[in-house]
Design an enzyme around this catalytic site. Structure first.
Site, PDB file in Angstrom:
ATOM      1  CD  GLU A 146      -3.251  -1.203   1.646  1.00 45.88           C
ATOM      2  OE1 GLU A 146      -3.733  -0.099   1.931  1.00 45.88           O
ATOM      3  OE2 GLU A 146      -3.826  -2.282   1.869  1.00 45.88           O
TER       4      GLU A 146
HETATM    5  N1  CAA Z   1      -6.490  11.643  -3.684  1.00 50.41           N
HETATM    6  C1  CAA Z   1      -7.007  12.119  -4.834  1.00 50.41           C
HETATM    7  N2  CAA Z   1      -6.287  12.306  -5.949  1.00 50.41           N
HETATM    8  C2  CAA Z   1      -4.968  11.996  -5.907  1.00 50.41           C
HETATM    9  C3  CAA Z   1      -4.350  11.512  -4.751  1.00 50.41           C
HETATM   10  C4  CAA Z   1      -5.167  11.341  -3.598  1.00 50.41           C
HETATM   11  N3  CAA Z   1      -4.676  10.849  -2.449  1.00 50.41           N
HETATM   12  N4  CAA Z   1      -3.036  11.307  -4.992  1.00 50.41           N
HETATM   13  C5  CAA Z   1      -2.839  11.667  -6.277  1.00 50.41           C
HETATM   14  N5  CAA Z   1      -4.005  12.069  -6.825  1.00 50.41           N
HETATM   15  C6  CAA Z   1      -4.249  12.575  -8.166  1.00 50.41           C
HETATM   16  C7  CAA Z   1      -3.456  13.847  -8.423  1.00 50.41           C
HETATM   17  O1  CAA Z   1      -4.132  14.980  -7.920  1.00 50.41           O
HETATM   18  C8  CAA Z   1      -3.360  13.844  -9.937  1.00 50.41           C
HETATM   19  O2  CAA Z   1      -4.577  14.262 -10.517  1.00 50.41           O
HETATM   20  P1  CAA Z   1      -4.742  15.787 -11.147  1.00 50.41           P
HETATM   21  O3  CAA Z   1      -3.697  15.886 -12.218  1.00 50.41           O
HETATM   22  O4  CAA Z   1      -6.137  15.786 -11.634  1.00 50.41           O
HETATM   23  O5  CAA Z   1      -4.490  16.724 -10.005  1.00 50.41           O
HETATM   24  C9  CAA Z   1      -3.234  12.358 -10.249  1.00 50.41           C
HETATM   25  O6  CAA Z   1      -3.785  11.647  -9.147  1.00 50.41           O
HETATM   26  C10 CAA Z   1      -1.818  11.933 -10.497  1.00 50.41           C
HETATM   27  O7  CAA Z   1      -1.094  12.215  -9.343  1.00 50.41           O
HETATM   28  P2  CAA Z   1       0.473  12.435  -9.322  1.00 50.41           P
HETATM   29  O8  CAA Z   1       0.862  13.403 -10.405  1.00 50.41           O
HETATM   30  O9  CAA Z   1       0.849  12.778  -7.922  1.00 50.41           O
HETATM   31  O10 CAA Z   1       1.003  10.990  -9.756  1.00 50.41           O
HETATM   32  P3  CAA Z   1       2.433  10.334  -9.640  1.00 50.41           P
HETATM   33  O11 CAA Z   1       2.656   9.514 -10.846  1.00 50.41           O
HETATM   34  O12 CAA Z   1       3.449  11.349  -9.261  1.00 50.41           O
HETATM   35  O13 CAA Z   1       2.211   9.271  -8.434  1.00 50.41           O
HETATM   36  C11 CAA Z   1       2.195   8.466  -6.211  1.00 50.41           C
HETATM   37  C12 CAA Z   1       1.838   9.604  -7.174  1.00 50.41           C
HETATM   38  C13 CAA Z   1       1.800   8.968  -4.822  1.00 50.41           C
HETATM   39  C14 CAA Z   1       3.659   8.139  -6.223  1.00 50.41           C
HETATM   40  C15 CAA Z   1       1.334   7.229  -6.584  1.00 50.41           C
HETATM   41  O14 CAA Z   1       1.735   6.680  -7.819  1.00 50.41           O
HETATM   42  C16 CAA Z   1       1.366   6.137  -5.529  1.00 50.41           C
HETATM   43  O15 CAA Z   1       0.664   6.229  -4.535  1.00 50.41           O
HETATM   44  N6  CAA Z   1       2.139   5.061  -5.775  1.00 50.41           N
HETATM   45  C17 CAA Z   1       2.146   3.901  -4.884  1.00 50.41           C
HETATM   46  C18 CAA Z   1       1.073   2.961  -5.270  1.00 50.41           C
HETATM   47  C19 CAA Z   1       0.744   1.994  -4.167  1.00 50.41           C
HETATM   48  O16 CAA Z   1       0.471   2.373  -3.026  1.00 50.41           O
HETATM   49  N7  CAA Z   1       0.722   0.702  -4.505  1.00 50.41           N
HETATM   50  C20 CAA Z   1       0.342  -0.281  -3.560  1.00 50.41           C
HETATM   51  C21 CAA Z   1      -0.408  -1.365  -4.235  1.00 50.41           C
HETATM   52  S1  CAA Z   1      -1.908  -1.820  -3.507  1.00 50.41           S
HETATM   53  C22 CAA Z   1      -1.542  -2.911  -2.279  1.00 50.41           C
HETATM   54  O17 CAA Z   1      -0.440  -3.054  -1.811  1.00 50.41           O
HETATM   55  C23 CAA Z   1      -2.737  -3.614  -1.780  1.00 50.41           C
HETATM   56  C24 CAA Z   1      -2.534  -4.914  -1.125  1.00 50.41           C
HETATM   57  O18 CAA Z   1      -2.857  -5.957  -1.691  1.00 50.41           O
HETATM   58  C25 CAA Z   1      -2.129  -4.958   0.297  1.00 50.41           C
END
Ligand code: CAA
Length: 380
Positions: free
Chosen positions: A363
């Site tokens: 996550e």
């Molecule tokens: N709420 C709403 N919108 C969000 C947001 C949030 N928390 N975070 C980002 N966004 C939106 C941004 O506002 C943007 O939209 P707009 O252009 O309209 O403003 C869009 O999403 C893209 O955001 P970023 O430009 O920030 O994207 P990025 O490529 O830089 O990535 C990141 C951001 C935080 C690194 C994201 O890619 C991330 O969270 N990566 C990790 C993914 C993850 O947690 N994977 C885990 C897998 S699931 C798992 O593990 C489950 C399991 O089985 C246990």
């Protein structure tokens, strides 16, 4: 500020604690060794209302607040992190995602069964080349009018084989980047949907983690969650809450290992006295206790933010970042306090040390949490 739990929260915490001792502890070493999914235990957690804790009772849930969910996660994780991740994914990713963003039909069809624990769900975002870099989805959901055709592979999916319902993130409009991503509800058994082999893991070995393969799977349009292109935002918004659940899991692992180490240090004797009387051990316990309390308040604050309707992106990320670090450090120290016995399975702390590691990875890794935190503090 009020640090007092309500009577209801105290009761839920006690119920989770009693359940963990009575139902999760027996057989835990064997389940870990054999990578055995706790089917019976999950069924019972459904009956107790632990599988859809925050879902409105109208949809089969318990209608509780996030703090009650966090307290439950903490108590379950003190004993069995394999079981608690099943609870966490079902509650904070699958049920929350469907209740917050699903259509009325989707809630009727899927949420009721998921929240009551009749079936469990999985959240499918990660891919071989899209883990931290979640926008780089290679799985495609091509729009065919009244349905999508889904192709691709998902990796490291918790509840991979045990789930009946899968929330799958996939790219529909490649040219639109993350704005062209959709979230689709996929049912087990849909033609072309295959479950890959089970991963042989370091920790949380009782939970089943699989890759998933989609070959021309036909998904009805009504199974899309939200508007066309909402999939990436859906994933981010849902994961923001999921991180509070994993933070609570990390807190529970740390607290569970600390309690075992503290009790052991009051019994085990060396140099003519209980080892707790040696400052080398007592100071370790003092550090563990302090760090766990600090983690606890970050986790509870994140839950409180969510319950108040505040933005919890940053508080959830800080809670996960810190609690997972404390889980790792505390479990390593717990093994140290147990000495040779700590290296042996029957004392539990070696399993907790192995289980703790994943909380710094899934996550969103600790490095991803720092991206979320730094972007949030720098934009103000
Ligand atoms: N709420 C709403 N919108 C969000 C947001 C949030 N928390 N975070 C980002 N966004 C939106 C941004 O506002 C943007 O939209 P707009 O252009 O309209 O403003 C869009 O999403 C893209 O955001 P970023 O430009 O920030 O994207 P990025 O490529 O830089 O990535 C990141 C951001 C935080 C690194 C994201 O890619 C991330 O969270 N990566 C990790 C993914 C993850 O947690 N994977 C885990 C897998 S699931 C798992 O593990 C489950 C399991 O089985 C246990």
């Amino acid at each position: 500020m009020n640090f007092t739990l309500t009577e209801e929260q105290e009761m839920i915490k006690q119920a989770a604690k009693d359940f963990a001792h009575a139902e999760l502890l027996p057989g835990i070493i064997e389940r870990d060794e054999k990578q055995q999914f706790p089917s019976e235990q999950v069924k019972k957690m459904g009956e107790l209302g632990f599988m859809g804790m925050m879902v409105d009772p109208e949809y089969g849930g318990s209608g509780l607040d996030t703090l009650s969910y966090v307290l439950t996660m903490e108590e379950l994780s003190k004993i069995d992190a394999s079981s608690s991740v099943i609870v966490s994914v079902n509650n904070s990713l699958v049920c929350y995602g469907l209740e917050s963003f699903g259509s009325e039909e989707q809630k009727e069809k899927y949420l009721k069964k998921l929240a009551s624990g009749e079936i469990i769900g999985a959240f499918c975002l990660s891919e071989p080349e899209a883990g931290s870099d979640a926008t780089s989805q290679k799985t495609t959901a091509i729009d065919k009018g009244d349905h999508y055709v889904l192709n691709g592979t998902k990796n490291w999916i918790t509840n991979g084989n045990s789930a009946s319902v899968y929330l799958v993130i996939a790219q529909t409009h490649i040219e639109k980047g993350y704005k062209g991503i959709n979230a689709l509800i996929v049912e087990k058994g849909m033609p072309g949907f295959e479950i890959g082999p089970k991963e042989n893991k370091l920790g949380i070995r009782g939970s089943d983690t699989h890759s998933l393969i989609f070959n021309d799977v036909k998904i009805p349009k009504e199974n899309r969650i939200g508007e066309d292109g909402f999939g990436f935002k859906f994933a981010m918004k849902t994961l923001a809450g999921g991180r509070i659940g994993i933070a609570a899991q990390a807190l529970g692992i740390a607290a569970g290992a600390y309690e075992l180490a503290k009790n052991y240090s009051k019994e085990r004797r060396a140099f003519g006295t209980e080892i707790a009387n040696h400052q080398a051990i007592a100071f370790k316990l003092a550090d563990m206790h302090t760090q766990i309390e600090a983690a606890r308040y970050l986790v509870y604050k994140a839950a409180w933010d969510k319950d108040q309707g505040n933005n919890y992106d940053i508080s959830g990320a800080m809670a996960k970042l810190y609690a997972s670090q404390v889980a790792m450090e505390t479990t390593v120290e717990a093994v140290q306090i147990f000495g040779g016995n700590g290296f042996v399975k029957e004392y539990h702390v070696e399993r907790m040390m192995r289980d703790a590691k994943i909380t710094q990875i899934y996550e969103g890794t600790s490095e991803i949490q720092k991206i979320v935190i730094s972007r949030n503090i720098l934009k103000n």
